[in-house]
Design a protein around this motif. Structure first.
Motif, PDB file in Angstrom:
ATOM      1  N   VAL A   1     -49.153 -26.499  21.442  1.00 33.61           N
ATOM      2  CA  VAL A   1     -47.813 -26.290  22.002  1.00 33.61           C
ATOM      3  C   VAL A   1     -46.778 -26.814  21.022  1.00 33.61           C
ATOM      4  CG1 VAL A   1     -46.266 -26.760  23.927  1.00 33.61           C
ATOM      5  CG2 VAL A   1     -48.739 -26.520  24.320  1.00 33.61           C
ATOM      6  N   ALA A   2     -45.895 -25.925  20.570  1.00 36.76           N
ATOM      7  CA  ALA A   2     -44.871 -26.294  19.603  1.00 36.76           C
ATOM      8  C   ALA A   2     -43.749 -27.064  20.280  1.00 36.76           C
ATOM      9  CB  ALA A   2     -44.305 -25.037  18.945  1.00 36.76           C
ATOM     10  N   PRO A   3     -43.044 -27.904  19.548  1.00 37.99           N
ATOM     11  CA  PRO A   3     -41.855 -28.540  20.116  1.00 37.99           C
ATOM     12  C   PRO A   3     -40.778 -27.490  20.382  1.00 37.99           C
ATOM     13  CG  PRO A   3     -41.982 -28.944  17.759  1.00 37.99           C
ATOM     14  CD  PRO A   3     -43.277 -28.290  18.147  1.00 37.99           C
ATOM     15  N   ALA A   4     -39.853 -27.826  21.270  1.00 36.21           N
ATOM     16  CA  ALA A   4     -38.724 -26.931  21.552  1.00 36.21           C
ATOM     17  C   ALA A   4     -37.676 -27.131  20.474  1.00 36.21           C
ATOM     18  CB  ALA A   4     -38.149 -27.239  22.924  1.00 36.21           C
TER      19      ALA A   4
ATOM     20  N   LEU B   1     -41.496 -32.716  10.022  1.00 40.46           N
ATOM     21  CA  LEU B   1     -41.363 -33.184  11.398  1.00 40.46           C
ATOM     22  C   LEU B   1     -42.084 -32.302  12.408  1.00 40.46           C
ATOM     23  CD1 LEU B   1     -40.027 -35.068  13.510  1.00 40.46           C
ATOM     24  CD2 LEU B   1     -38.025 -33.551  13.435  1.00 40.46           C
ATOM     25  N   LEU B   2     -41.917 -30.988  12.332  1.00 35.59           N
ATOM     26  CA  LEU B   2     -42.426 -30.108  13.389  1.00 35.59           C
ATOM     27  C   LEU B   2     -43.948 -30.175  13.556  1.00 35.59           C
ATOM     28  CD1 LEU B   2     -40.148 -26.928  13.206  1.00 35.59           C
ATOM     29  CD2 LEU B   2     -39.890 -29.009  14.548  1.00 35.59           C
ATOM     30  N   PRO B   3     -44.746 -30.158  12.487  1.00 31.82           N
ATOM     31  CA  PRO B   3     -46.202 -30.265  12.694  1.00 31.82           C
ATOM     32  C   PRO B   3     -46.613 -31.546  13.407  1.00 31.82           C
ATOM     33  CG  PRO B   3     -45.720 -29.450  10.488  1.00 31.82           C
ATOM     34  CD  PRO B   3     -44.419 -29.900  11.069  1.00 31.82           C
ATOM     35  N   VAL B   4     -45.892 -32.641  13.166  1.00 34.55           N
ATOM     36  CA  VAL B   4     -46.217 -33.918  13.805  1.00 34.55           C
ATOM     37  C   VAL B   4     -45.982 -33.855  15.314  1.00 34.55           C
ATOM     38  CG1 VAL B   4     -45.556 -36.364  13.939  1.00 34.55           C
ATOM     39  CG2 VAL B   4     -45.703 -35.219  11.713  1.00 34.55           C
TER      40      VAL B   4
END
Length: 706
Positions: free
Chosen positions: A659-662, A646-649
């Motif tokens: 910018v990474a998700p929180a 999920l996070l890379p998407v």
């Protein structure tokens, strides 16, 4: 039964209570006048209150006393009144920034209040190649010769290496100089702010040391072996070493104790706590079930220390009525003001706590209650020469505004007689005089309340009335502002209840421009160790981290119940699932569904889409986090697998910047904010590390777009 004792030093009274450790109910209490002018200062009143309430516990055989916690106005009062020592500042810098470091540590005279200044004497050392102990000792000896009574040592970048400051503090102590290092109160960069904060703290060290010694000796004498804690201004408690080394941390501890006590009795999501004492009223905000904190300000100086964001209005239940000459009035006198002088300080009883017979035939006159006061305060003089004060509480009683079960409820007929006598002096009717006095008080406090509501963007907050005068002011104020109000049980001693039931709390802040997962984990461990060292039980610790973007910092808070040597479990009053759900629904404004829960946190979601509202509520019913996004729950390995995909998407690419998700992770006693990490790879690595540490326990990941 086992009991916990709480003692609060107020402006008028020092109040002590003994609370049942299992349910928090008050089982004994004692009230003594605050000993501002006593030989031992306010400590004298603390000792008297502890002696009385502990004696009551022992006489009634209520059970063992587990601990004593006290809050105090001493730190704030000492600064406002200029009761401070001369502070020596040892500044240390390095090439090529020697000039800047010298300028930022040479703080000169610090303005504390109108007409009150803190004097500092400056020594500056070049630390480019290190500073040896003889050089430090020589500088400290020079300061001592110049009349310095306490010391702050402030080195550029000491938050990265504290060794020199620690060595200098030890040398100062060996010379008989109470001392503090700039790094002890904050891990933030900002040499001048750390220096000013350290100087303010050092200026009240001698008084704090004396007070701590007196209170500690009294507790050891009356109830030997019982731990003694002190309330911090952020609403947590710590052992007495905190007051000895860092008395500035106790600033506003009295109001903080009141809010803590109120939140133990009431579920308040958004609210304004109005603490109505005898002389002044403290106003503070609660948002998401938690007190709003701010950096302590001393006039124009912002410090590194956070405490309750409290505003003070100079009117309260004991405020006396002032009259002024006005044109056009038959008698020439009109109602001018309520306060600031209180009947308590003037040594006068309230007319509403007299009987109608006491006031039969009484006449009103104007006096100066204390030397230097204007001679326009109204009092009642009876035929036998006694004097009574028509106060704000009397006005509310006369008008029927005080609930019958309130601590402020008095004799309504006596109150009316009092204001009838004033009306005879000033003209008009007693109703108009009493109503005008109440209106003036409501205007003063209402302005402060409105300012807080607007500043914190609170929607339809409840007013929470605490303090002995709450019943006299808060119901009328709430009606005038069209707000609901609540007055908890034992409101008149709620600050002492907050002391007695307090949790240990430690807060650390670090300036971290390029945070790594290892730094994040290390700061969590440091906060845990600090909380345990301050007296927390390791099994009850919960730890939360939060990014502070405006300061490029990470804040970590560790909280836990006090560790006790007795067989009784640490008091840690928790609320049921329905109460937690109500808090979550209030935050999300929708029906809440429980996703996961443990002994420390419950995670709720709302909505049916992939992007869901979420709320994390701690087991005391306060909101720890909220927002909207993806909610991933399961065992650590399951959550790790989903986050890996999920996070890379969800990474956003803005030109050359990713910018990474929180991401926040709830794991057992930890709520970890990963938004402070500098890269998407670091966020993913830290999230996977938290999942791995779960060791088969449930994990919840809250993922939002940055």
């Amino acid at each position: 039964m086992a009991v916990r004792i709480g003692v609060d030093v107020g402006g008028t009274f020092t109040k002590a209570v003994a609370c049942d450790a299992s349910d928090g109910s008050v089982v004994a209490r004692a009230v003594v006048p605050t000993t501002h002018g006593g030989e031992l200062g306010v400590a004298q009143g603390v000792v008297a209150a502890v002696t009385r309430v502990s004696g009551e516990v022992q006489r009634r055989n209520l059970g063992p006393i587990l601990l004593v916690t006290h809050s105090t106005t001493q730190a704030v009062n000492a600064l406002l009144e200029g009761d401070t020592s001369v502070v020596g500042v040892v500044g240390i810098g390095r090439r090529p920034d020697l000039r800047k470091a010298k300028k930022r540590t040479e703080v000169g005279e610090v303005l504390l209040a109108p007409g009150r200044r803190l004097k500092t004497v400056h020594e500056f050392l070049d630390g480019t190649d290190g500073v040896d102990s003889p050089t430090l000792r020589a500088a400290l000896e020079r300061l001592k010769e110049e009349g310095v009574e306490s010391v702050v040592v402030s080195e550029a970048f000491s938050v990265e290496d504290t060794a020199t400051e620690e060595r200098a503090v030890a040398i100062a102590n060996s010379l008989g100089l109470p001392a503090t290092g700039g790094h002890e109160l904050s891990g933030l960069y900002g040499l001048e702010m750390r220096t000013v904060t350290g100087a303010l703290n050092a200026s009240i060290l001698p008084t704090a040391l004396a007070t701590a010694g007196v209170v500690e000796a009294a507790v050891a004498r009356d109830i030997p072996g019982v731990p003694l804690l002190v309330m911090r201004g952020d609403g947590g408690a710590a052992d007495l070493a905190a007051m000895r080394r860092h008395p500035l941390l106790t600033a506003f501890s009295g109001p903080a104790a009141s809010v803590a006590g109120a939140l133990r009795h009431l579920l308040v999501t958004d609210g304004v706590v109005v603490e109505v004492g005898g002389t002044s009223t403290n106003v503070s905000a609660v948002k998401g079930g938690r007190p709003v904190l701010a950096y302590v300000r001393v006039l124009d100086h912002v410090t590194c220390v956070r405490s309750l964001d409290v505003r003070v209005a100079g009117v309260a239940g004991g405020s006396m009525l002032r009259l002024a000459r006005r044109r056009g009035l038959r008698s020439g006198l009109g109602v001018e003001e309520a306060g600031p002088r209180s009947a308590h300080i003037a040594g006068l009883p309230y007319c509403c706590f007299a009987t109608p017979d006491d006031l039969d035939g009484a006449v009103a006159e104007l006096i100066a209650p204390r030397p230097g006061d204007p001679a326009d305060y109204a009092v009642l003089r009876t035929s036998d020469g006694r004097r009574f004060a028509p106060t704000l509480t009397c006005a509310a009683n006369a008008l029927g505004e005080v609930p019958g079960d309130s601590y402020a409820a008095g004799n309504r007929e006596a109150a009316r007689l009092g204001f009838a006598a004033v009306a005879a002096l000033s003209g008009g009717t007693w109703e108009k005089v009493a109503a005008k006095m109440l209106e003036l008080a409501m205007s003063k406090v209402g302005g402060v309340v409105s300012e807080l509501i607007a500043g914190q963007r609170l929607e339809s907050p409840a007013l929470v009335g605490v303090g002995g005068g709450a019943g006299a002011l808060v119901p009328a104020l709430a009606r005038g502002m069209r707000l609901e109000y609540k007055i908890p049980p034992d409101a008149e001693v709620i600050s002492s209840v907050g002391d007695a039931l307090s949790l240990v709390r430690v807060e650390l802040e670090r300036t971290l421009d390029h945070t790594t997962p290892a730094q994040l984990a290390a700061l969590h461990r440091e906060a845990e160790r600090a909380a345990i060292a301050a007296g927390a039980s390791p099994s009850t610790l919960q730890v939360e981290s939060q990014g502070v973007p405006e300061r490029r910092a990470l804040r970590v808070v560790a909280m836990g119940a006090v560790a006790l040597d007795s067989d009784a479990p640490p008091a840690d009053l928790r609320v049921d699932e329905d109460t937690l759900r109500m808090a979550a629904q209030e935050a999300m404004k929708r029906e809440a569904e429980l996703v996961a829960g443990n002994f420390f946190y419950a995670v709720f979601t709302a909505g049916s889409d992939d992007v869901r509202g979420f709320a994390v509520v701690d087991r005391h019913g306060s909101l720890a986090a909220s927002g909207s996004g993806r909610v991933v729950a399961g065992l650590g390995s399951e959550v790790a697998a989903e986050l890996t995909t999920l996070l890379p998407v969800l990474v956003r690419h803005i030109g050359p910047v990713s910018v990474a998700p929180a991401v926040r992770i709830v794991r057992g006693p930890r709520l970890v904010d990963l938004t402070v990490l500098s890269s998407p790879d670091a966020v993913l690595a830290a999230a996977l590390a938290e999942c791995e540490l779960a060791e088969g326990e449930p994990v919840v990941a809250l993922v939002s777009r940055s």
